[in-house]
Write an enzyme that holds these catalytic residues in place. Structure first.
Site, PDB file in Angstrom:
ATOM      1  N   LYS A  22       0.827  -1.225   0.000  1.00  0.00           N
ATOM      2  CA  LYS A  22       0.000   0.000   0.000  1.00  0.00           C
ATOM      3  C   LYS A  22       0.849   1.258   0.000  1.00  0.00           C
ATOM      4  O   LYS A  22       2.016   1.243   0.413  1.00  0.00           O
ATOM      5  CB  LYS A  22      -0.951   0.019   1.214  1.00  0.00           C
ATOM      6  CG  LYS A  22      -0.278  -0.125   2.596  1.00  0.00           C
ATOM      7  CD  LYS A  22       0.201   1.163   3.234  1.00  0.00           C
ATOM      8  CE  LYS A  22       0.974   0.922   4.520  1.00  0.00           C
ATOM      9  NZ  LYS A  22       1.749   2.033   5.018  1.00  0.00           N
ATOM     10  N   ASP A 156      -2.096  -2.497   9.804  1.00  0.00           N
ATOM     11  CA  ASP A 156      -2.172  -2.465   8.338  1.00  0.00           C
ATOM     12  C   ASP A 156      -2.714  -3.760   7.728  1.00  0.00           C
ATOM     13  O   ASP A 156      -2.912  -3.834   6.515  1.00  0.00           O
ATOM     14  CB  ASP A 156      -0.777  -2.203   7.741  1.00  0.00           C
ATOM     15  CG  ASP A 156      -0.333  -0.762   7.960  1.00  0.00           C
ATOM     16  OD1 ASP A 156      -1.188   0.089   8.246  1.00  0.00           O
ATOM     17  OD2 ASP A 156       0.885  -0.503   7.842  1.00  0.00           O
TER      18      ASP A 156
HETATM   19  P1  ATP Z   1       4.458  -0.851   8.023  1.00  0.00           P
HETATM   20  O1  ATP Z   1       4.411   0.155   6.930  1.00  0.00           O
HETATM   21  O2  ATP Z   1       3.236  -1.720   8.123  1.00  0.00           O
HETATM   22  O3  ATP Z   1       4.929  -0.342   9.343  1.00  0.00           O
HETATM   23  P2  ATP Z   1       6.751  -1.874   6.721  1.00  0.00           P
HETATM   24  O4  ATP Z   1       6.234  -2.207   5.362  1.00  0.00           O
HETATM   25  O5  ATP Z   1       7.522  -0.616   6.883  1.00  0.00           O
HETATM   26  O6  ATP Z   1       5.551  -1.919   7.702  1.00  0.00           O
HETATM   27  P3  ATP Z   1       7.553  -4.620   6.994  1.00  0.00           P
HETATM   28  O7  ATP Z   1       8.260  -4.952   5.729  1.00  0.00           O
HETATM   29  O8  ATP Z   1       6.165  -5.093   7.118  1.00  0.00           O
HETATM   30  O9  ATP Z   1       7.636  -3.048   7.246  1.00  0.00           O
HETATM   31  O10 ATP Z   1       8.442  -5.208   8.194  1.00  0.00           O
HETATM   32  C1  ATP Z   1       8.921  -4.506   9.301  1.00  0.00           C
HETATM   33  C2  ATP Z   1       9.753  -5.475  10.169  1.00  0.00           C
HETATM   34  O11 ATP Z   1       8.927  -6.571  10.582  1.00  0.00           O
HETATM   35  C3  ATP Z   1      10.927  -6.112   9.420  1.00  0.00           C
HETATM   36  O12 ATP Z   1      12.095  -5.364   9.622  1.00  0.00           O
HETATM   37  C4  ATP Z   1      11.025  -7.517   9.985  1.00  0.00           C
HETATM   38  O13 ATP Z   1      11.991  -7.597  11.006  1.00  0.00           O
HETATM   39  C5  ATP Z   1       9.667  -7.797  10.627  1.00  0.00           C
HETATM   40  N1  ATP Z   1       8.830  -8.815   9.905  1.00  0.00           N
HETATM   41  C6  ATP Z   1       8.019  -9.695  10.472  1.00  0.00           C
HETATM   42  N2  ATP Z   1       7.370 -10.437   9.560  1.00  0.00           N
HETATM   43  C7  ATP Z   1       7.788 -10.025   8.354  1.00  0.00           C
HETATM   44  C8  ATP Z   1       7.485 -10.415   7.020  1.00  0.00           C
HETATM   45  N3  ATP Z   1       6.620 -11.403   6.731  1.00  0.00           N
HETATM   46  N4  ATP Z   1       8.085  -9.753   6.026  1.00  0.00           N
HETATM   47  C9  ATP Z   1       8.966  -8.748   6.304  1.00  0.00           C
HETATM   48  N5  ATP Z   1       9.308  -8.366   7.536  1.00  0.00           N
HETATM   49  C10 ATP Z   1       8.727  -8.990   8.579  1.00  0.00           C
END
Ligand code: ATP
Length: 322
Positions: A22, A156
């Site tokens: 998103k 999210d």
């Molecule tokens: P958001 O915008 O929802 O805060 P994001 O997209 O910035 O999230 P994600 O890629 O969802 O961040 O992941 C954040 C952290 O969560 C990663 O650094 C990792 O350590 C942990 N994590 C747990 N499960 C997952 C997964 N399935 N994929 C990626 N990271 C994961």
């Protein structure tokens, strides 16, 4: 209940689900609440960059997770836990709790949404896993019941299940779908590093404290954003894009300001940091302009990808008996 194949042997089944990342087209953030959270008002847009989860039933009891070699991200040195800390693992565990006929399950995740990129990649994995396990174990939960479980996993996750365009209030989990189906074209510029969402929020609090301002408690989104999304008017949208977290992300990663500037000088109508960043979303007038912009930025050494949105939320793409 394991599926019985010919001659009573265990027949593994694989359900493959894709779920979108998103972009927050707008993100208003309120002051730090006594419970440690922040209220937000946000317009979420699901874009055509998808995570995939293949859930395969196994004869063992547990949940295992692996990352597919088909992942398009360079995951060298990137921290993705494969144990109970993984959001997909947590989703499978929650589904196993509510399903009468759960089995062991292996989850193979194809990562395309940048990790810790502000695009809800882990949340997309969780939403995909909920749907895949629901099908695998014939849980028969309604979309509403799945959305309920999704909200337990993270703010999210309900949106990754729902997709499209939606307004999020509360901590982002009070979602209302918005009837805004016109396609918008974007270029995503991904970074080689991640930003921790809690750290970005803490940085915003610190910046506001230093200025002696609190930020208002957000209760609604600007109707002009939804109007622009409904009519597909990219110029109107460019004037109302807002992200309160952007300056905190830039404080932590000053290079983002250059990325935004470069995007605009290469023809983007406007740019915004997505969620907590560091992914930057650049708005373009049409698919061709987005492709050209992505090409030009790639030429300058950036990791840029043309996408569009809204796209649907998590959905099953195959269901195979092995
Ligand atoms: P958001 O915008 O929802 O805060 P994001 O997209 O910035 O999230 P994600 O890629 O969802 O961040 O992941 C954040 C952290 O969560 C990663 O650094 C990792 O350590 C942990 N994590 C747990 N499960 C997952 C997964 N399935 N994929 C990626 N990271 C994961």
């Amino acid at each position: 209940m394991a599926v019985q194949g010919v001659r009573g042997r265990f027949a593994a089944r694989t359900v493959r689900v894709k779920a979108p990342g998103k972009v927050n087209v707008s993100l208003d953030v309120g002051p730090l609440r006594p419970d440690g959270y922040h209220s937000v008002a946000s317009v979420y847009l699901a874009v055509s960059l998808y995570e995939e989860v293949a859930a395969t039933s196994t004869t063992s009891d547990g949940i295992t997770v692996s990352i597919s070699p088909d992942s398009t991200l360079d995951l060298d040195g990137v921290d993705i836990p494969l144990d109970e800390r993984n959001l997909a693992y947590k989703a499978a565990a929650i589904m196993a709790d509510v399903s009468e006929h759960s089995t062991g399950v292996h989850l193979e995740i194809t990562k395309r949404v940048p990790v810790a990129g502000g695009m809800g990649g882990g949340s997309a994995d969780a939403a995909a896993t909920l749907l895949a396990c629901d099908a695998l174990w014939n849980s028969g939960l309604s979309r509403d019941e799945l959305a309920h479980l999704a909200a337990e996993l993270g703010a999210d996750v309900p949106f990754a299940l729902l997709g499209g365009t939606a307004v999020g209030l509360g901590v982002g989990d009070e979602l209302s779908p918005a009837l805004a189906k016109a396609q918008m074209d974007w270029v995503l510029v991904t970074a080689e590093f991640g930003l921790s969402t809690p750290e970005v929020f803490r940085t915003l609090d610190r910046l506001r404290e230093a200025e002696g301002v609190d930020g208002d408690e957000p209760t609604a989104v600007d109707p002009k954003i939804l109007q622009a999304l409904r009519s597909g008017d990219a110029d109107a949208l460019s004037r109302v894009l807002v992200n309160d977290l952007q300056r905190a992300s830039i404080e932590l990663a000053p290079g983002l300001r250059d990325t935004l500037g470069l995007g605009e000088s290469c023809g983007a109508i406007a740019g915004i940091v997505s969620g907590s960043g560091p992914t930057v979303a650049l708005l373009a007038h049409n698919p061709e302009a987005a492709e050209n912009l992505a090409g030009e930025l790639q030429h300058k050494g950036l990791n840029a990808l043309a996408v569009h949105g809204p796209v649907p939320g998590a959905r099953i793409i195959s269901d195979t008996l092995l």
